[in-house]
Design a protein around this motif. Structure first.
Motif, mmCIF file in Angstrom:
data_model
loop_
_atom_site.group_PDB
_atom_site.id
_atom_site.type_symbol
_atom_site.label_atom_id
_atom_site.label_comp_id
_atom_site.label_asym_id
_atom_site.label_seq_id
_atom_site.Cartn_x
_atom_site.Cartn_y
_atom_site.Cartn_z
ATOM 1 N N ILE A 17 0.819 -1.207 0.000
ATOM 2 C CA ILE A 17 0.000 0.000 0.000
ATOM 3 C C ILE A 17 0.855 1.260 0.000
ATOM 4 C CG2 ILE A 17 -1.845 1.212 1.241
ATOM 5 C CD1 ILE A 17 -2.737 -1.492 2.360
ATOM 6 N N GLU A 18 2.125 1.110 0.382
ATOM 7 C CA GLU A 18 3.039 2.260 0.490
ATOM 8 C C GLU A 18 2.478 3.300 1.468
ATOM 9 O OE1 GLU A 18 5.178 3.177 -3.530
ATOM 10 O OE2 GLU A 18 3.072 2.754 -3.976
ATOM 11 N N HIS A 19 2.191 2.817 2.663
ATOM 12 C CA HIS A 19 1.602 3.680 3.681
ATOM 13 C C HIS A 19 2.168 3.271 5.029
ATOM 14 C CE1 HIS A 19 -1.485 6.631 4.689
ATOM 15 N NE2 HIS A 19 -1.703 5.941 5.795
ATOM 16 N N PRO A 20 2.464 4.242 5.898
ATOM 17 C CA PRO A 20 3.104 3.897 7.168
ATOM 18 C C PRO A 20 2.192 3.116 8.111
ATOM 19 C CG PRO A 20 2.547 6.227 7.091
ATOM 20 C CD PRO A 20 2.327 5.698 5.713
ATOM 21 N N VAL A 21 2.833 2.332 8.963
ATOM 22 C CA VAL A 21 2.148 1.567 10.002
ATOM 23 C C VAL A 21 2.497 2.176 11.345
ATOM 24 C CG1 VAL A 21 1.907 -0.690 11.111
ATOM 25 C CG2 VAL A 21 2.238 -0.550 8.630
ATOM 26 N N ASP A 22 1.494 2.437 12.151
ATOM 27 C CA ASP A 22 1.717 2.931 13.509
ATOM 28 C C ASP A 22 1.946 1.727 14.411
ATOM 29 O OD1 ASP A 22 1.760 4.067 16.000
ATOM 30 O OD2 ASP A 22 -0.102 5.198 15.766
ATOM 31 N N THR A 23 3.164 1.576 14.899
ATOM 32 C CA THR A 23 3.498 0.451 15.781
ATOM 33 C C THR A 23 3.545 0.877 17.236
ATOM 34 O OG1 THR A 23 5.855 0.852 15.402
ATOM 35 C CG2 THR A 23 4.767 -0.764 13.979
ATOM 36 N N ALA A 24 3.203 2.147 17.520
ATOM 37 C CA ALA A 24 3.178 2.613 18.906
ATOM 38 C C ALA A 24 1.893 2.191 19.616
ATOM 39 C CB ALA A 24 3.319 4.135 18.946
ATOM 40 N N THR A 25 0.889 1.802 18.855
ATOM 41 C CA THR A 25 -0.367 1.334 19.433
ATOM 42 C C THR A 25 -0.236 -0.130 19.833
ATOM 43 O OG1 THR A 25 -1.133 0.804 17.204
ATOM 44 C CG2 THR A 25 -1.732 2.963 18.068
ATOM 45 N N PRO A 26 -1.128 -0.626 20.711
ATOM 46 C CA PRO A 26 -1.042 -2.043 21.112
ATOM 47 C C PRO A 26 -1.086 -3.009 19.934
ATOM 48 C CG PRO A 26 -2.523 -0.850 22.569
ATOM 49 C CD PRO A 26 -2.169 0.093 21.461
ATOM 50 N N ASP A 27 -1.851 -2.669 18.917
ATOM 51 C CA ASP A 27 -1.916 -3.463 17.686
ATOM 52 C C ASP A 27 -1.523 -2.550 16.520
ATOM 53 O OD1 ASP A 27 -3.272 -5.910 18.869
ATOM 54 O OD2 ASP A 27 -4.750 -4.358 19.335
ATOM 55 N N PRO A 28 -0.726 -3.051 15.574
ATOM 56 C CA PRO A 28 -0.324 -2.203 14.442
ATOM 57 C C PRO A 28 -1.541 -1.647 13.702
ATOM 58 C CG PRO A 28 0.896 -4.279 14.442
ATOM 59 C CD PRO A 28 -0.183 -4.423 15.466
ATOM 60 N N ARG B 61 -6.615 -2.189 11.339
ATOM 61 C CA ARG B 61 -5.893 -2.644 12.524
ATOM 62 C C ARG B 61 -5.599 -4.133 12.378
ATOM 63 N NH1 ARG B 61 -8.865 -1.624 18.133
ATOM 64 N NH2 ARG B 61 -10.381 -3.008 17.095
ATOM 65 N N PHE B 62 -4.388 -4.544 12.770
ATOM 66 C CA PHE B 62 -3.953 -5.927 12.644
ATOM 67 C C PHE B 62 -3.980 -6.578 14.031
ATOM 68 C CE2 PHE B 62 -2.194 -3.466 9.230
ATOM 69 C CZ PHE B 62 -2.368 -4.264 8.108
ATOM 70 N N LEU B 63 -4.863 -7.552 14.207
ATOM 71 C CA LEU B 63 -5.064 -8.206 15.492
ATOM 72 C C LEU B 63 -4.450 -9.602 15.483
ATOM 73 C CD1 LEU B 63 -8.814 -7.336 16.218
ATOM 74 C CD2 LEU B 63 -6.754 -6.073 16.917
ATOM 75 N N ARG B 64 -4.006 -10.030 16.649
ATOM 76 C CA ARG B 64 -3.411 -11.363 16.766
ATOM 77 C C ARG B 64 -4.516 -12.416 16.855
ATOM 78 N NH1 ARG B 64 1.482 -12.931 17.402
ATOM 79 N NH2 ARG B 64 2.181 -10.819 17.987
ATOM 80 N N GLY B 65 -4.446 -13.395 15.957
ATOM 81 C CA GLY B 65 -5.378 -14.505 15.960
ATOM 82 C C GLY B 65 -4.704 -15.780 16.423
ATOM 83 N N ALA B 66 -5.372 -16.896 16.213
ATOM 84 C CA ALA B 66 -4.833 -18.186 16.628
ATOM 85 C C ALA B 66 -3.562 -18.504 15.842
ATOM 86 C CB ALA B 66 -5.873 -19.274 16.390
ATOM 87 N N PRO B 67 -2.589 -19.179 16.472
ATOM 88 C CA PRO B 67 -1.323 -19.488 15.781
ATOM 89 C C PRO B 67 -1.517 -20.265 14.484
ATOM 90 C CG PRO B 67 -1.111 -19.878 18.140
ATOM 91 C CD PRO B 67 -2.561 -19.600 17.886
#
Length: 261
Positions: free
Chosen positions: A185-196, A206-212
């Motif tokens: 996408i050529e767009h920055p990701v905010d990694t200062a939040t609990p989820d990117p 928002r990118f959330l952690r799912g099952a392994p």
């Protein structure tokens, strides 16, 4: 300019789902696109503020396994959103960029003088298909948006629905998928939040952690409304299962949040 302008969901049958949308949100479709027929599909688009929620389904008499959307339903077992669609001013440049990254172009969409866009192959993007479009006259949010037809403003109900502020993507590796999409996408990701997070001129991801061992997918669509309790109550009245603060609909959890403005 880069806007998360439209979300596309897949249903096994269209009209029942359209009726549920009308009942839950008290809105009518703004457009049904004849162009999807060549893919063996039918569709309906709804205005959510200045964004759009599209539902597609295999056309009557068309076998699921002969359409990309039908195969997606089979592959996903009905969980996950189908497409995230961006409104931009440079899809041609983006096509060159993603091709250099080794991405496959699933479709080039071209209506000369009106619209130009690209859909990326979902096996390359992961989680969901990504699309980048430009409509002639899309400079302002109230301007033209070709996929929603010429009269989408007539169906806009800002008194009821104000937008789609956020979608959630579930993955076992949020940082890894966020970086993959940053490159595409050529767009920055905010990694200062609990989820990117990726925040655009309109909407956010928002990118959330799912099952392994879980499948990457669009899991939640947040919608900004005037009456979130009423939306949830009507969804339950329609027989849609509640899931946390939201309800299951077309493979995702729709979470109605109160308009902050």
């Amino acid at each position: 300019m880069l806007r998360l302008r439209q979300i596309c969901l897949v249903a096994p049958e269209l009209e029942t789902t359209v009726a549920q949308m009308q009942r839950i949100f008290d809105i009518a479709p703004c457009h049904r696109g004849a162009g999807v027929a060549k893919y063996g599909l039918v569709n309906a688009l709804f205005v959510f503020g200045h964004q759009f929620l599209e539902i597609v389904a295999p056309a009557s008499g068309v076998a699921d396994d002969t359409t990309a959307a039908g195969r997606y339903l089979q592959r996903s077992q009905g969980r996950g959103g189908y497409m995230a669609i961006f409104d931009c001013d440079d899809p041609e440049r983006r096509q060159t960029h993603v091709t250099r990254l080794g991405m496959r172009i699933a479709h080039v969409l071209n209506d000369p003088g009106k619209f130009w866009g690209i859909q990326l192959h979902p096996l390359d993007t992961r989680a969901t298909m990504l699309e980048f479009d430009r409509t002639t006259g899309n400079e302002t949010l109230d301007g033209h948006y070709w996929p929603a037809g010429p009269d989408w403003r007539a169906a806009q109900r800002l008194d009821l629905i104000q937008g789609i502020p956020l979608i959630d993507i579930e993955t076992a590796n949020p940082a890894g998928l966020a970086e993959h999409w940053r490159q595409i996408i050529e767009h920055p990701v905010d990694t200062a939040t609990p989820d990117p997070e990726m925040r655009f001129d309109l909407g956010a991801i928002r990118f959330l952690r799912g099952a392994p061992d879980g499948r990457e997918h669009m899991s939640q669509v947040h919608v900004s409304v005037t009456d979130p309790r009423g939306v949830l109550a009507r969804a339950i009245d329609c027989g849609l299962p509640a899931r946390g603060a939201g309800f299951d609909f077309c493979g995702v959890t729709i979470v109605a949040v109160e308009n902050a403005s």
